[in-house]
Motif scaffolding. Structure first.
Motif, short mmCIF file in Angstrom:
data_model
loop_
_atom_site.label_atom_id
_atom_site.label_comp_id
_atom_site.label_asym_id
_atom_site.label_seq_id
_atom_site.Cartn_x
_atom_site.Cartn_y
_atom_site.Cartn_z
N HIS A 42 0.85 -1.20 0.00
CA HIS A 42 0.00 0.00 0.00
C HIS A 42 0.88 1.24 0.00
N THR A 43 0.74 2.05 -1.03
CA THR A 43 1.46 3.33 -1.06
C THR A 43 0.62 4.34 -0.28
N ARG A 44 1.15 4.79 0.84
CA ARG A 44 0.35 5.57 1.78
C ARG A 44 -0.13 6.89 1.21
N SER A 45 0.74 7.57 0.46
CA SER A 45 0.36 8.91 0.01
C SER A 45 -0.70 8.88 -1.09
N THR A 46 -0.72 7.82 -1.89
CA THR A 46 -1.69 7.77 -3.01
C THR A 46 -2.82 6.79 -2.75
N GLY A 47 -2.61 5.87 -1.82
CA GLY A 47 -3.63 4.84 -1.57
C GLY A 47 -3.53 3.68 -2.53
N ALA A 48 -2.55 3.71 -3.46
CA ALA A 48 -2.44 2.65 -4.47
C ALA A 48 -2.08 1.32 -3.82
N LEU A 49 -2.67 0.24 -4.35
CA LEU A 49 -2.39 -1.11 -3.88
C LEU A 49 -1.72 -1.90 -4.99
N GLU A 50 -0.70 -2.68 -4.63
CA GLU A 50 0.01 -3.49 -5.62
C GLU A 50 0.26 -4.87 -5.03
N GLU A 51 -0.12 -5.91 -5.76
CA GLU A 51 0.14 -7.26 -5.28
C GLU A 51 1.44 -7.78 -5.89
N VAL A 52 2.32 -8.32 -5.03
CA VAL A 52 3.61 -8.81 -5.51
C VAL A 52 3.83 -10.23 -5.01
N PRO A 53 4.52 -11.08 -5.77
CA PRO A 53 4.87 -12.40 -5.25
C PRO A 53 5.91 -12.26 -4.15
N ALA A 54 5.79 -13.03 -3.10
CA ALA A 54 6.76 -12.94 -1.98
C ALA A 54 6.77 -14.24 -1.21
N THR A 55 7.95 -14.72 -0.88
CA THR A 55 8.05 -15.94 -0.06
C THR A 55 8.79 -15.68 1.25
N TRP A 56 9.58 -14.62 1.28
CA TRP A 56 10.35 -14.32 2.50
C TRP A 56 10.00 -12.93 3.00
#
Ligand SMILES: Cc1cc2nc3c(=O)[nH]c(=O)nc-3n(C[C@H](O)[C@H](O)[C@H](O)COP(=O)(O)OP(=O)(O)OC[C@H]3O[C@@H](n4cnc5c(N)ncnc54)[C@H](O)[C@@H]3O)c2cc1C
Length: 197
Positions: free
Chosen positions: A91-105
């Protein structure tokens, strides 16, 4: 998801992408350490600059390291996966934008709150509120210690005689399950000693 960890888990992350949450010195040190073996380290920092909480020498090393990416103004809105972590929503706090990313760690270096105020002033704590026990009492608070007896406190004994602390609530503990379990069993032994003496 790991908490207050790096040395033991870093070899497991070799060649992977590692996410680190936090913008203070512990997060910076971990990022530099993980970057030695991880393919990429992505630091997620809520603020607009790491300078607020991180030492200049760490910032310089992070900026000079091509394997470390710093994402400011960012927090984790969600984490998902089945048997292990698979995705993060950033979540980008200043814009409210949401981005889903692959993550395992994912490693969290965001500190902790020991919630010990309810114990009252008879229990000596360090500056962050963790309970002081045993020899740490004299080391940290010295002559202003509220320890009331002529004998020194037993290991794990707080400044209230006969009250022992074990695990995360205790200052200078390992912040690991193994440390908490070990201290818990040690506390039982010390209670017996206290009752016997
Ligand atoms: C996100 C995360 C991931 C972690 N990952 C790992 C890991 O991979 N490996 C590892 O070894 N360690 C890990 N840890 C650390 C580990 O969880 C702790 O070191 C361990 O749980 C400490 O045990 P504890 O019994 O001291 O405290 P806790 O497990 O926190 O237990 C304290 C208990 O006391 C209760 N309590 C609090 N206040 C009161 C009150 N006033 N009255 C009654 N009860 C109260 C709480 O509800 C809680 O149940 C992780 C921690 C976190 C937060």
């Amino acid at each position: 998801m790991y908490y207050f960890s790096a040395l033991t888990e870093a070899p497991l992350c070799a060649g992977s992408v590692v996410y680190i949450v936090g913008g203070a010195n512990s997060a910076g040190q971990a990022a530099i350490y993980f970057a030695e073996s991880a393919a990429r380290v992505i630091m997620l920092i809520r603020g607009s600059s790491p300078a607020a909480e991180m030492s200049a020498y760490l910032i310089e090393q992070i900026e000079a390291n091509p394997r470390i990416e710093v994402r400011l103004d960012t927090e984790i809105a969600a984490a998902a996966g089945n048997t292990h972590l698979e995705r993060l929503t950033l979540h980008t706090r200043s814009t409210g934008a949401l981005e889903e990313v692959p993550a395992t760690w994912l490693f969290a270096f965001i500190g902790a709150d020991p919630a010990t105020t309810w114990l009252g002033p008879a229990f000596a704590r360090d500056a962050k509120g963790y309970l002081l026990t045993g020899p740490d009492i004299a080391t940290v608070v010295g002559d202003s210690s509220p320890w009331p007896l002529p004998r020194p406190p037993l290991h794990l004994e707080t400044t209230v005689p006969g009250v022992f602390a074990a695990g995360d609530v205790r200052a200078f503990t390992g912040h690991r399950v193994a440390a908490a379990v070990g201290e818990g069993s040690m506390a039982v032994m010390l209670v017996h000693k206290y009752l016997h003496d």
